[in-house]
Design an enzyme around this catalytic site. Structure first.
Site, PDB file in Angstrom:
ATOM      1  N   ALA A  17       5.087  10.166   9.058  1.00 37.48           N
ATOM      2  CA  ALA A  17       4.180   9.026   9.221  1.00 37.48           C
ATOM      3  C   ALA A  17       4.294   7.996   8.101  1.00 37.48           C
ATOM      4  O   ALA A  17       4.571   6.816   8.348  1.00 37.48           O
ATOM      5  CB  ALA A  17       2.746   9.525   9.340  1.00 37.48           C
ATOM      6  N   ARG A  28      10.342  -5.075   9.303  1.00 43.61           N
ATOM      7  CA  ARG A  28       9.746  -6.226   9.977  1.00 43.61           C
ATOM      8  C   ARG A  28       9.631  -7.421   9.032  1.00 43.61           C
ATOM      9  O   ARG A  28       9.719  -8.574   9.461  1.00 43.61           O
ATOM     10  CB  ARG A  28       8.354  -5.869  10.527  1.00 43.61           C
ATOM     11  N   CYS A  51      -0.818  16.640  13.624  1.00 45.77           N
ATOM     12  CA  CYS A  51      -2.171  16.990  14.073  1.00 45.77           C
ATOM     13  C   CYS A  51      -2.173  17.531  15.495  1.00 45.77           C
ATOM     14  O   CYS A  51      -3.120  18.212  15.906  1.00 45.77           O
ATOM     15  CB  CYS A  51      -3.080  15.770  13.996  1.00 45.77           C
ATOM     16  N   ASN A 315      -0.398   6.834   7.840  1.00 46.71           N
ATOM     17  CA  ASN A 315       0.088   5.633   8.514  1.00 46.71           C
ATOM     18  C   ASN A 315      -0.387   4.368   7.806  1.00 46.71           C
ATOM     19  O   ASN A 315       0.355   3.388   7.689  1.00 46.71           O
ATOM     20  CB  ASN A 315      -0.366   5.642   9.978  1.00 46.71           C
TER      21      ASN A 315
END
Length: 462
Positions: A17, A28, A51, A315
């Protein structure tokens, strides 16, 4: 570009993550002609939901691929040089390079970096006792771990499982194994399961687990894992008992995986997690960032550093790191410690401080507990809910909330999480304009009922 006019190289250690969110966000922001990105992952999978592993093991999720958000090939199509089954074995901070080893061939090589992201995650705690590494004993942290457990369940003939520990993973894995038809015993050194709750709330979880047919053994510590003639696990032993086991799952928590960072001399906190600034830059190191389960984060309620292994944080860390590496600006201010889980249809939620957390940091507080329902009492499907709330004396500041109930209970904790983040008092909470209709809530939402009671307690005990 770096000072020499050549494109910069970002090296990322860890392909889940935090690491791949950072790599993707940096890409990006900056194209391949400006920034080369090399990422190392020692396992077989990238960008997956750890998870979700208990639900895959238990059969709620049928296919492992459903847990994978982005495959290695998808990352490579974004001009990220992702090297799978490659483990970084050394960080050379002075020379700005990392040494990596191909897990299958053993070949080693050095890769230089201009910027480094450490996202090495966490590892399951394995007790330091005889037999802890025996075949049939499993930690559950990565998809590789989950696959190894499923393979073990397929191979073993017996149907007896012991789960060591009763935190989130332990409780979820116990239910998963019940769903697979196993006889499950949970051995827990705490007085009640879910030590992230106060014991009075943990008792409600205990009762629900026993209702599923799980045998709970509390206030007990496993001292050794016993093996059979074939070397596989056959039982776990405590000081005064043995519990037969064809498979053992370790659910006693995780530790930050920071051995690489420690060897490189990078700063670690009290919980052995990496220490960063608000931009997720490793303290004292201009070109090194860290995020995910290997770092410590600021608890906004207590003001102290904590280690919390959650995909939501990882994240967000990755987004912050990628933005900063890409030339932008972002920060991660901290957490309030929100978490939810379930046992069958019993929902479990908490945010902020428990009683012992508040005592440890020197806070004086009032505690209230209320019983309410998920919907208007007359509406079909209304189910009971218990809400516990902590408020600081004199100020009335909200300190923590725990909720245990049926459908509609867990996500109510988000009300409290927002209130904690905003530094609200329990009296201010009573005026919150929450959504109401009989199918969704009583006229007074259970969280607000608790806030009213807490506000009264604070006023009466200045």
């Amino acid at each position: 570009m770096n000072m020499n006019g050549a494109r910069e190289r970002l090296v990322v250690i860890g392909g889940d993550a935090a690491g791949m969110s950072a790599a993707s966000q940096a890409r990006r922001s900056r194209g391949p002609d400006e920034l080369e990105i090399v990422a190392f992952e020692r396992g077989h999978f990238t960008s997956y939901s750890a998870c979700g592993i208990p639900y895959w093991v238990g059969g709620d999720v049928s296919d492992r691929e459903q847990l994978i958000a982005r495959t290695p090939q998808e990352h490579r199509e974004r001009d990220i040089d992702l090297r799978m089954r490659t483990e970084v074995t050394e960080i050379d901070v002075a020379r700005g390079r990392v040494r990596a080893r191909d897990v299958d061939s053993g070949a080693e090589s050095w890769t230089s970096y201009d910027k480094l992201v450490i996202a090495t995650g966490a590892r399951p705690i394995r007790p330091d006792m005889p037999g802890a590494d025996a075949p049939g004993v499993h930690g559950v942290q990565t998809l590789d771990d989950g696959q190894a457990l499923l393979d073990s369940l397929t191979r073993t003939r017996g149907r007896r499982a012991v789960v060591v520990g009763a935190g989130y993973i332990g409780v979820e894995m116990a239910e998963a194994l019940i769903n697979r038809g196993y006889e499950v015993t949970v051995v827990n050194r705490g007085s009640e399961p879910m030590s992230t709750l106060d014991p009075d709330m943990g008792r409600l979880v205990h009762e629900a687990m026993e209702g599923l047919g799980i045998t709970m053994v509390n206030d007990t510590e496993v001292t050794k894992v016993l093996t059979g003639d074939d070397g596989r696990v056959r039982a776990v032993a405590t000081e005064d008992a043995e519990y037969p086991a064809d498979v053992v799952v370790l659910g006693i928590g995780v530790r930050p995986e920071t051995s690489l960072a420690a060897a490189a001399g990078l700063p670690l906190g009290a919980h052995r997690g990496l220490l960063t600034d608000l931009a997720m830059r490793v303290r004292g190191h201009e070109n090194i960032w860290a995020g995910g389960d290997c770092v410590e984060v600021l608890d906004l309620v207590s003001g102290q550093e904590r280690h919390i292994a959650l995909g939501t944080h990882a994240n967000k860390h990755g987004q912050v790191i990628g933005t900063n590496v890409g030339g932008g600006y972002a920060t991660f201010p901290g957490v309030v410690g929100t978490a939810v889980s379930k046992v069958c249809d019993l929902e479990i939620a908490r945010t902020g401080l428990r009683e012992k957390d508040a005592r440890r940091v020197g806070l004086r507080f009032e505690t209230v507990t209320i019983e309410s329902t998920s919907r208007a009492g007359y509406y079909p499907g209304a189910s009971p809910m218990t809400v516990k709330m902590l408020a600081e004396r004199r100020t009335g500041r909200l300190l923590g909330v725990q909720i245990v109930g049926r459908e509609g209970a867990a996500k109510r904790v988000d009300i409290a999480a927002v209130a904690l983040t905003a530094g609200m008092t329990v009296e201010q909470m009573t005026a919150l304009d929450l959504g109401y209709a009989p199918p969704f809530s009583p006229v007074w939402d259970p969280v607000l009922v608790a806030a009213r009671k807490a506000s009264k307690a604070v006023r009466e005990r200045p």
